[in-house]
Write a protein that holds these residues in place. Structure first.
Motif, PDB file in Angstrom:
ATOM      1  N   MET B  66       1.013  -1.174   0.480  1.00 54.94           N
ATOM      2  CA  MET B  66       0.250  -0.310  -0.307  1.00 54.94           C
ATOM      3  C   MET B  66       1.001   0.887  -0.335  1.00 54.94           C
ATOM      4  SD  MET B  66      -3.315  -0.834   2.783  1.00 54.94           S
ATOM      5  CE  MET B  66      -2.338  -1.973   3.950  1.00 54.94           C
ATOM      6  N   GLY B  67       1.626   1.184   0.859  1.00 58.57           N
ATOM      7  CA  GLY B  67       2.793   2.339   0.716  1.00 58.57           C
ATOM      8  C   GLY B  67       3.072   2.475  -0.677  1.00 58.57           C
ATOM      9  N   ILE B  81      -2.998   7.749   1.736  1.00 58.09           N
ATOM     10  CA  ILE B  81      -3.246   6.207   1.013  1.00 58.09           C
ATOM     11  C   ILE B  81      -3.987   5.478   1.229  1.00 58.09           C
ATOM     12  CG2 ILE B  81      -1.059   4.402   0.752  1.00 58.09           C
ATOM     13  CD1 ILE B  81       1.053   6.702   1.610  1.00 58.09           C
ATOM     14  N   MET B  82      -4.260   5.404   2.456  1.00 63.03           N
ATOM     15  CA  MET B  82      -5.296   4.934   3.042  1.00 63.03           C
ATOM     16  C   MET B  82      -7.049   5.458   2.023  1.00 63.03           C
ATOM     17  SD  MET B  82      -4.430   2.703   5.343  1.00 63.03           S
ATOM     18  CE  MET B  82      -5.896   2.111   5.731  1.00 63.03           C
ATOM     19  N   GLY B  83      -6.548   6.566   1.869  1.00 64.40           N
ATOM     20  CA  GLY B  83      -7.808   6.879   1.279  1.00 64.40           C
ATOM     21  C   GLY B  83      -7.974   6.767  -0.441  1.00 64.40           C
ATOM     22  N   MET B  90     -13.527   8.372   3.462  1.00 70.25           N
ATOM     23  CA  MET B  90     -13.841   7.370   4.637  1.00 70.25           C
ATOM     24  C   MET B  90     -12.455   6.621   5.151  1.00 70.25           C
ATOM     25  SD  MET B  90     -15.467   5.997   7.354  1.00 70.25           S
ATOM     26  CE  MET B  90     -17.392   5.288   7.331  1.00 70.25           C
ATOM     27  N   GLY B  91     -11.741   6.321   4.455  1.00 73.98           N
ATOM     28  CA  GLY B  91     -10.283   5.959   4.606  1.00 73.98           C
ATOM     29  C   GLY B  91      -9.354   6.955   4.569  1.00 73.98           C
ATOM     30  N   ARG B  92      -9.189   7.421   3.899  1.00 72.58           N
ATOM     31  CA  ARG B  92      -8.603   8.914   5.003  1.00 72.58           C
ATOM     32  C   ARG B  92      -8.442   9.543   6.144  1.00 72.58           C
ATOM     33  NH1 ARG B  92      -9.116  10.406  -0.609  1.00 72.58           N
ATOM     34  NH2 ARG B  92     -11.322  11.343  -0.385  1.00 72.58           N
ATOM     35  N   VAL B 426      -8.189  -2.313   9.283  1.00 69.37           N
ATOM     36  CA  VAL B 426      -8.409  -1.203   8.384  1.00 69.37           C
ATOM     37  C   VAL B 426      -7.892  -1.477   7.676  1.00 69.37           C
ATOM     38  CG1 VAL B 426      -8.700   1.258   8.254  1.00 69.37           C
ATOM     39  CG2 VAL B 426     -10.004   0.823  10.141  1.00 69.37           C
ATOM     40  N   GLN B 427      -6.162  -1.957   7.741  1.00 70.93           N
ATOM     41  CA  GLN B 427      -5.875  -2.208   6.375  1.00 70.93           C
ATOM     42  C   GLN B 427      -5.996  -2.956   5.618  1.00 70.93           C
ATOM     43  OE1 GLN B 427      -1.622  -1.306   8.239  1.00 70.93           O
ATOM     44  NE2 GLN B 427      -1.718   0.801   7.485  1.00 70.93           N
ATOM     45  N   ILE B 428      -5.666  -4.376   6.772  1.00 69.06           N
ATOM     46  CA  ILE B 428      -6.204  -5.301   5.505  1.00 69.06           C
ATOM     47  C   ILE B 428      -7.457  -5.771   4.978  1.00 69.06           C
ATOM     48  CG2 ILE B 428      -6.722  -6.959   7.480  1.00 69.06           C
ATOM     49  CD1 ILE B 428      -4.094  -8.446   4.923  1.00 69.06           C
TER      50      ILE B 428
END
Lengths: 42, 532
Positions: B66-67, B81-83, B90-92, B426-428
């Protein structure tokens, strides 16, 4: 220390030392930097 | 903005050592042996390695991938990145946790790092005053008294009013060192420091290990207190403990926190990789390095040394005092018994812990620095200055509210433990289910020099999230009740909760400002176009 203790310890040490040596050998055997091919580009 | 921020790691080895440095911390040497001894000894290694393969390494690979994916789009902060992963706001906003965790933990971690540095200085200049001619109970009391005084645990504000100047001076020194290397930047600062610190730490660990393994039977009157029995205390397996859920929970927790997955650092560090750098092998190598320090050094040194001098009951009592009691109260007694070399070994031990701590703390600032640069358009110097201000405020609170360690232990529980579970979950889930496991699998293998066994695709999609949820529920059942009631129990814990909430609000506002900025700059925030 019991026999099972020796076996557990030596197995664990083998796994972690073996793992780290294998990984670093693999990392160091690949090129560290990508170089642009000579003669290409402006 | 994105184009102006083109920091990159200098070498492939550099990012591996930096991530490994982030993962290897005090827990490798102090927490792991205590957890193993209390949960079945050698048998603990079975659930431990199971959690490594099913939880730690797979989630780590997802975070690395992801990074690097975010980095390809010029994004480096966890929220941005989560966005991308979640394809929306929501991810952001959940990604804010990925900055809150490292920043919040840094508030108290640098304080603990200052203990290691202060103890190192004390051992360079004669030790902490443990008299080996006194009864062992008095020696332990002297070491505990020094520890309590040094850490200010007797009351709030004592570090500023008492004679604990060394604690404050140690904190100022280590904080300044941290800021210096963060200011120097990723490649010239953090990478360069870790490239020296990690091998140095390994050399020091080998020196201490050799000394411990050659202790033999120091007191002929106590023949049972020898090195082999000390190793047995740590490694003799008690397989009956495998039927206990607590053992599996402890093993998963140890792996989880040790590898720094879900901490917000790997996703940030990996974003500075080149687009075809190998995340599969890098992630594996960083994890393997962490395991070497944890099992190969932590598992061999700490309890063995304690057992040889303190015996079965003394070591069990030391383990019961927890990681810090073991490291800062018990081991000084052990070093005092090592004769003329004791102070040298003590200095080597605490300098090794200092290196373990500083390579971790350096990684805690970079995610917040990246967010300030990315969201507010600040240059590196201004962003480092901003983090220095926040870090100083957090540290002053930590240094003042020291009574019983209430402030830092509250932050440690809610930010450094509870939220890590949330972030990793959340990440996985975003990686495997929203970004898509097929796409994620291709992303992991892009530029990889190894092929992951296909079973890991299944593990990342189904096993790791399920395993994580089970562990998280078990963790909540075990800890949440007492932690909620304790959160408002003292001034220190109340201030800690307010600090966490205030930091969360501040970071959320920064992300909100960044969101508007990124939209204006036309950045593909919701990943509508693939990076490649």
């Amino acid at each position: 220390m019991t026999t099972a203790g020796w076996i557990t310890m030596l197995t664990a040490l083998l796994v972690v030392w073996g793992g780290v040596i294998w990984c670093f050998r693999k990392v160091l055997s690949t090129p560290q930097e990508e170089k642009a091919p000579i003669g290409f580009g402006p | 903005m994105a184009s102006a921020q083109q920091e990159q790691w200098g070498t492939k080895l550099g990012v591996i050592l930096a991530v490994a440095g982030s993962a290897v911390g005090l827990g490798n040497f102090l927490r792991f042996p205590g957890q193993a001894a209390a949960n079945g000894g050698g048998a603990f290694l079975i659930p431990y390695f199971a959690a490594l393969l099913l939880l730690g390494i797979p989630i780590g690979w997802a975070e690395w991938a992801m990074g690097r994916y975010g980095g390809k789009k010029g994004l480096h902060s966890a929220p941005a990145i989560m966005g991308l992963m979640a394809k929306g706001s929501m991810g952001r906003y959940l990604g804010v946790i990925g900055v809150l965790i490292p920043l919040g933990v840094s508030f108290y971690y640098v304080f603990i790092e200052a203990w290691t540095f202060g103890y190192f200085l004390k051992y360079l200049t004669g030790g902490i005053g443990v008299d080996t001619s006194a009864p062992v109970a008095d020696q332990a009391a002297a070491a505990s008294s020094f520890y309590n005084s040094f850490t200010g645990s007797s009351g709030d504000g004592v570090l500023f009013t008492g004679d604990s100047k060394l604690t404050i001076l140690s904190w100022i020194t280590v904080f300044a060192i941290n800021m210096f290397f963060v200011f120097r930047g990723l490649s010239k600062g953090i990478e360069k420091f870790c490239s020296y610190a990690m091998p140095s730490m390994a050399v020091l660990a080998v020196i201490v290990l050799i000394r411990v393994l050659t202790l033999g039977t120091p007191d002929p009157n106590l023949p049972d207190q020898n090195v082999v029995n000390g190793l047995g205390y740590m490694w003799n397996p008690d397989y009956s403990r495998l039927g206990n859920f607590q053992t599996w929970l402890a093993a998963a927790g140890q792996i989880f926190f040790s590898l720094s997955v879900g901490f917000g650092v790997i996703i940030n560090y990996a974003s500075y990789m080149k687009r075809n750098d190998d995340v599969a092998l890098s992630g594996l190598t960083a994890s393997a390095t962490n395991e070497l320090f944890e099992v190969g050094f932590g598992g061999m040194i700490t309890l063995t040394a304690a057992f040889v001098f303190l015996g079965l009951s003394g070591t069990a009592a030391a383990v019961a005092t927890g990681s810090f009691g073991l490291g800062f109260s018990t081991l000084p007694v052990v070093f005092a018994h090592m004769g003329p070399l004791g102070n040298f070994i003590g200095a080597a031990w605490f300098f090794m812990l200092f290196l373990a701590a500083i390579t971790s703390s350096l990684s805690m600032y970079q995610p917040a620095v990246a967010l300030l640069k990315e969201s507010l358009g600040w240059n590196h110097g201004k962003a480092t200055g901003g983090i220095a201000v926040l870090g100083t405020i957090g540290a002053i609170l930590t240094l003042w509210f020291t009574q019983g360690g209430a402030f830092w232990s509250t932050v440690d529980f809610w930010v450094g433990t509870f939220l890590i579970f949330v972030m990793a979950g959340v990440q996985i889930i975003y990686f495997s289910w929203v970004f898509g496991i097929d796409r994620g699998w291709r992303e992991i293998h892009n530029g990889a020099s190894i092929r992951l066994p296909p079973v890991f695709k299944f593990i990342m999609k189904y096993v790791a999230p399920t395993y994580l949820i089970v562990v998280f529920v078990g963790f909540c059942v075990q800890n949440l009740g007492s932690s909620i009631s304790g959160a408002w129990a003292s001034t220190g814990s109340r201030v800690a909760i307010i600090t966490i909430v205030a930091t969360l609000i501040l970071l959320t506002l920064i992300v909100r400002a960044g969101e508007g900025r990124w939209r204006r700059e036309g950045i593909d925030l919701n990943d509508t176009q693939p990076a490649d």
